[in-house]
Design a protein around this motif. Structure first.
Motif: not given
Lengths: 188, 301
Positions: A30-33, A35-36, A38, B44, B170, B221
């Motif tokens: 998973t990765k928020p756009g 963000g880092q 995970l 990131h 995050d 998202e």
């Protein structure tokens, strides 16, 4: 010893955490756009069978678990103890009923199996895909008896019961697929 | 295979419908280079390097230069590349829709999102609601707006302040906030901490926040947007900071484009957004993973 990055994690990978061997049973990236990344992993302790949910980041690293498969011969079963012997060095090792699991349905004396070790601790047993076993109890086949249908239940020398075609008689040997537990063919 | 086939037909219709929407709204469709010499350094986001520069991770910098060059409303649908991003919602090569408008801020982009998604869903005959994997999503406007601050208070086990100090923002987002956002309506999560928006304008009156939002639908998202930073000196300093953070985490520094920094001097107040096309297609086709809405996943090549 191989060192893995979090990005190397995948289902089935065996890694060392706090000096214990774990197998990754499920894995999601998973990765928020902005963000880092995970790495969420479901891991199972191969010694205790306990499962755990962990979250790793790209900086995390793991050592591979030092696992070894050894060919061993089944010697005997007494209560909760299932004894095997390494034919190369005659070393004996004992597994519990829990560790043997469903394999006990197919274990006959002298059967050669493969046992997975973590250092000196046995973890898991893998049977040959096909094992030959004797039928110790079966109803006789009556020609033209349509009530029997296409199969009948029989009991094997290990106590395991399964369904076989009606013409297979008590006392005969059959080949069983240990992965499915199903009848394969009669053996001469 | 048949599911993929119908998804590819729907994908094409969705992209044509997006195009139709922006053309109708007076936006100019542009194509900026995918091969660039200097990206926007972000801590990131890792780029795919080539022998002659980088494949862009977003067309953002070139599109902003077009705003400075006098184009007030532009959009682009293009492939973007991010190294190491692979999961059921990630492909290292994926399709982004970006649009930019001058004399606007992030609230105008929220209205654009509402109108565009309703237009596309309507074109597919979805009406005012869509179904995504058993979840009904009501598209009636206005969509929900939740500030990052409120979301932390509502769902995170640790405070926003603590999450930022311990580098767990995050983690809280992925594990505690995203899963708890309302799935029956689209949600704009807005006003991100200033430190997490290297190209965004800070909020007037609250310099600890940036005018940035993310759009979530059905737990996915979908988009990231902000009111654009137009101060060249400030932008240069923030890029330097991102590169410092990259270095601290053992990642390479990226070159900075002077032409982009200089162009900011002529850039009007603007707002811009990056919208994941593959994920919108997932949402409208009911696909479980991103692989199901593209012709080939990288592992199939």
């Amino acid at each position: 010893m191989t060192v893995y990055q979090a990005s190397d994690l995948r289902k089935g990978l065996k890694i060392l955490i706090d000096s214990q061997p774990y197998v990754v049973t499920d894995f999601t990236f998973t990765k928020p756009g902005k963000g880092q990344a995970l790495y969420r992993a479901r891991i199972k302790n191969m010694l205790t069978n306990r499962s755990d949910e962990k979250v790793y980041r790209s900086v995390d690293t793991f050592e591979s678990a030092n696992l070894q498969e050894r060919k061993m011969q089944f010697l005997y079963n007494q209560g909760d103890e299932w004894c095997f012997m390494d034919q190369n060095n005659y070393e004996q090792v004992t597994l519990t009923s829990d560790q043997v699991g469903d394999a006990k349905n197919f274990l006959i004396d002298n059967l050669e199996v493969s046992i997975l070790f973590f250092e000196t601790t046995p973890l898991d047993i893998t049977l040959p895909n096909f094992v030959e076993l004797k039928i110790t109890k079966a109803d006789p086949w009556v020609k033209g008896d349509s009530a029997v249908g296409n199969s009948k239940p029989v009991t094997l020398e290990t106590g395991y019961t399964l369904r076989v075609p009606p013409f297979v008689e008590e006392g005969s040997k059959i080949s069983v697929d240990t992965r499915t537990g199903e009848y394969l063919t009669r053996v001469k | 295979m048949s599911a993929l086939k119908s998804n590819l037909w729907l994908r094409a219709r969705i992209i044509q419908s997006i195009r139709g929407f922006f053309i109708e709204q007076g936006f100019l469709e542009v194509e900026t280079p995918n091969l660039i010499s200097a990206p926007a350094p972000e801590v990131h986001i890792d780029l795919v390097a080539t022998q002659r520069g980088f494949l862009h991770a977003s067309p953002e910098l070139c599109m902003k230069r077009l705003l400075s060059a006098g184009f007030p409303k532009i959009f682009q649908i293009c492939k973007c590349y991010r190294d190491g991003e692979r999961g059921h919602l990630h492909l290292p090569e994926f399709t982004l829709l970006e649009w930019y408008r001058t004399e606007s801020d992030y609230r105008d982009l929220m209205a654009d999102c509402e109108a565009m998604v309703r237009h596309v869903a309507g074109g597919l005959g979805c009406g005012k609601t869509i179904q995504y994997r058993g979840q009904e999503i009501d598209l009636q406007t206005p969509w929900d707006r939740v500030s990052v601050e409120d979301a932390f208070v509502a769902y995170s086990p640790i405070s926003l302040q603590e999450a930022l100090e311990t580098d767990r923002f995050d983690e809280m987002m992925v594990l505690h906030i995203e899963p708890n956002l309302n799935k029956s309506r689209p949600v704009f999560l807005y006003d991100y901490p200033a430190t997490l928006a290297s190209l965004a304008r800070l909020k007037k009156g609250s310099p600890d926040k940036a005018e940035r939002f993310e759009l979530y639908m059905g737990g996915l998202e979908l988009a990231n947007a902000f009111s654009e930073l137009t101060d060249p000196l400030e932008q240069e300093a923030r890029f330097r900071k991102e590169n410092d953070l990259r270095e601290k985490r053992g990642r390479e520094r990226y070159p900075v484009s002077d032409k982009f920094i200089n162009a900011l001097r002529d850039m009007p107040p603007s707002a811009g957004i990056a919208f994941g096309v593959d994920r919108l297609v997932m949402l409208l086709t009911g696909a479980e993973k991103i692989d199901d809405v593209v012709c080939f996943a990288p592992e199939e090549l």
